[in-house]
Write an enzyme that holds these catalytic residues in place. Structure first.
Site, mmCIF file in Angstrom:
data_model
loop_
_atom_site.group_PDB
_atom_site.id
_atom_site.type_symbol
_atom_site.label_atom_id
_atom_site.label_comp_id
_atom_site.label_asym_id
_atom_site.label_seq_id
_atom_site.Cartn_x
_atom_site.Cartn_y
_atom_site.Cartn_z
ATOM 1 N N SER A 181 0.851 -1.195 0.000
ATOM 2 C CA SER A 181 0.000 0.000 0.000
ATOM 3 C C SER A 181 0.882 1.238 0.000
ATOM 4 O O SER A 181 2.018 1.208 0.503
ATOM 5 C CB SER A 181 -0.900 0.017 1.237
ATOM 6 O OG SER A 181 -1.522 1.271 1.407
ATOM 7 N N TYR B 117 -2.180 -1.114 10.086
ATOM 8 C CA TYR B 117 -2.242 -1.403 8.651
ATOM 9 C C TYR B 117 -0.963 -0.939 7.953
ATOM 10 O O TYR B 117 -0.356 -1.676 7.170
ATOM 11 C CB TYR B 117 -3.466 -0.705 8.060
ATOM 12 C CG TYR B 117 -3.666 -0.905 6.577
ATOM 13 C CD1 TYR B 117 -4.342 -2.020 6.086
ATOM 14 C CD2 TYR B 117 -3.189 0.027 5.660
ATOM 15 C CE1 TYR B 117 -4.531 -2.200 4.729
ATOM 16 C CE2 TYR B 117 -3.374 -0.146 4.299
ATOM 17 C CZ TYR B 117 -4.051 -1.261 3.836
ATOM 18 O OH TYR B 117 -4.229 -1.437 2.490
#
Length: 282
Positions: free
Chosen positions: A155, A168
């Site tokens: 990401s 995350y």
């Protein structure tokens, strides 16, 4: 002739969203697909995960493209389950050439409010699950003696973390570190390893009421149309005037990294981010 004719790809999180998109993109290029999805909701996300019906639909769509599919319900938090799916797929389809470690979730909360359960759940799926996926599948790539390609879903948050998703961001940064180590370890066997770094992707993980409210707290009931407006916080993330990218945009990068077009590319974090990095750097 497709760029992946005769090859077999293993994809986690295959039932919907990016995973399904990757499966169909690789199938269109000629690959048969082995895949898994947990098909159960996780504890910490504020959105529902895929279902067994979604998994069945992915299989139907792959077969509609004329390719074979071995898709199973399994959890990347369980190495034995992942290994069994890969072994079954290789036994039925005859080989393994591409691995796409895509399964992941996102939950949201500041460090002060985030529970230990939520933190560990994200790490176990998004980071440890990637390790298990590679651990289970790389022996089959090695046994084939033809090299191969491993693509890990990271990401943009792995490089420039936003607030309220520390777990995350940390997991996705760990994925990039795994990628680099794997690329060095498996390179002598012509097994390439890269990661893809998407910005927001138009999937249920981003397109839900809770996330829209976080991005637009000043609005009582923000909609997709609000999110796409020029002054939206979604749009302002990017150098390009878009709120998000589509799953297919990520799948195009996955296909490139899976194919011989990228045969000498390894150890690379590959952003598909509409200018997120460059906007944040300035």
């Amino acid at each position: 002739m497709g760029s992946l004719d005769g090859r077999v790809a293993f994809i986690t999180g295959v039932a919907r969203g990016q995973g399904r998109s990757h499966a169909l993109k690789l199938a269109e290029a000629g690959a048969d697909i082995v895949g898994l999805d947990v098909c159960e909701d996780a504890t910490s996300p504020r959105y529902s995960l895929a279902t067994e019906d979604d998994l069945d639909e992915t299989g139907r769509l792959i077969e509609k493209l004329g390719r074979r599919a071995v898709l199973r319900k399994a959890d990347v938090r369980n190495l034995e389950q992942v290994s069994a799916v890969v072994a079954e797929g290789v036994a039925e389809l005859g080989r393994l050439d591409v691995v796409v470690a895509n399964a992941g979730i996102c939950s949201i909360g500041s460090t002060a409010e985030l529970t230990e359960e939520a933190f560990l759940e994200v790490i176990d799926i998004n980071l440890s699950g990637v390790w298990r996926t590679v651990k289970a599948s790389v022996p089959h790539l090695q046994a084939g003696g033809r090299g191969g390609s491993i693509i890990l879903t990271s990401s943009v948050a792995s490089v420039i973390p936003p607030p309220n998703i520390a777990h995350y961001s940390a997991a996705k940064a760990g994925v990039n570190s795994l990628m680099a180590s794997f690329a060095l370890e498996f390179g002598p066997e012509l097994i390439r390893v890269n990661s893809v770094l998407p910005t927001n992707v138009d999937t249920p993980m981003i397109d839900n009421e809770f996330v829209r409210k976080l991005f637009m707290p000043h609005q009582e009931d923000p909609t997709r149309e609000d999110a796409a407006s020029a002054d939206s916080a979604y749009v302002q993330l990017h150098a390009m005037p878009v709120p998000w990218v589509e799953s297919d945009d990520i799948s195009e990068a996955v296909l490139f990294l899976a194919s011989d077009a990228s045969r000498y590319i390894t150890g690379v974090p590959f952003p598909v981010d509409a200018g997120y990095h460059i906007k944040k750097a300035h």
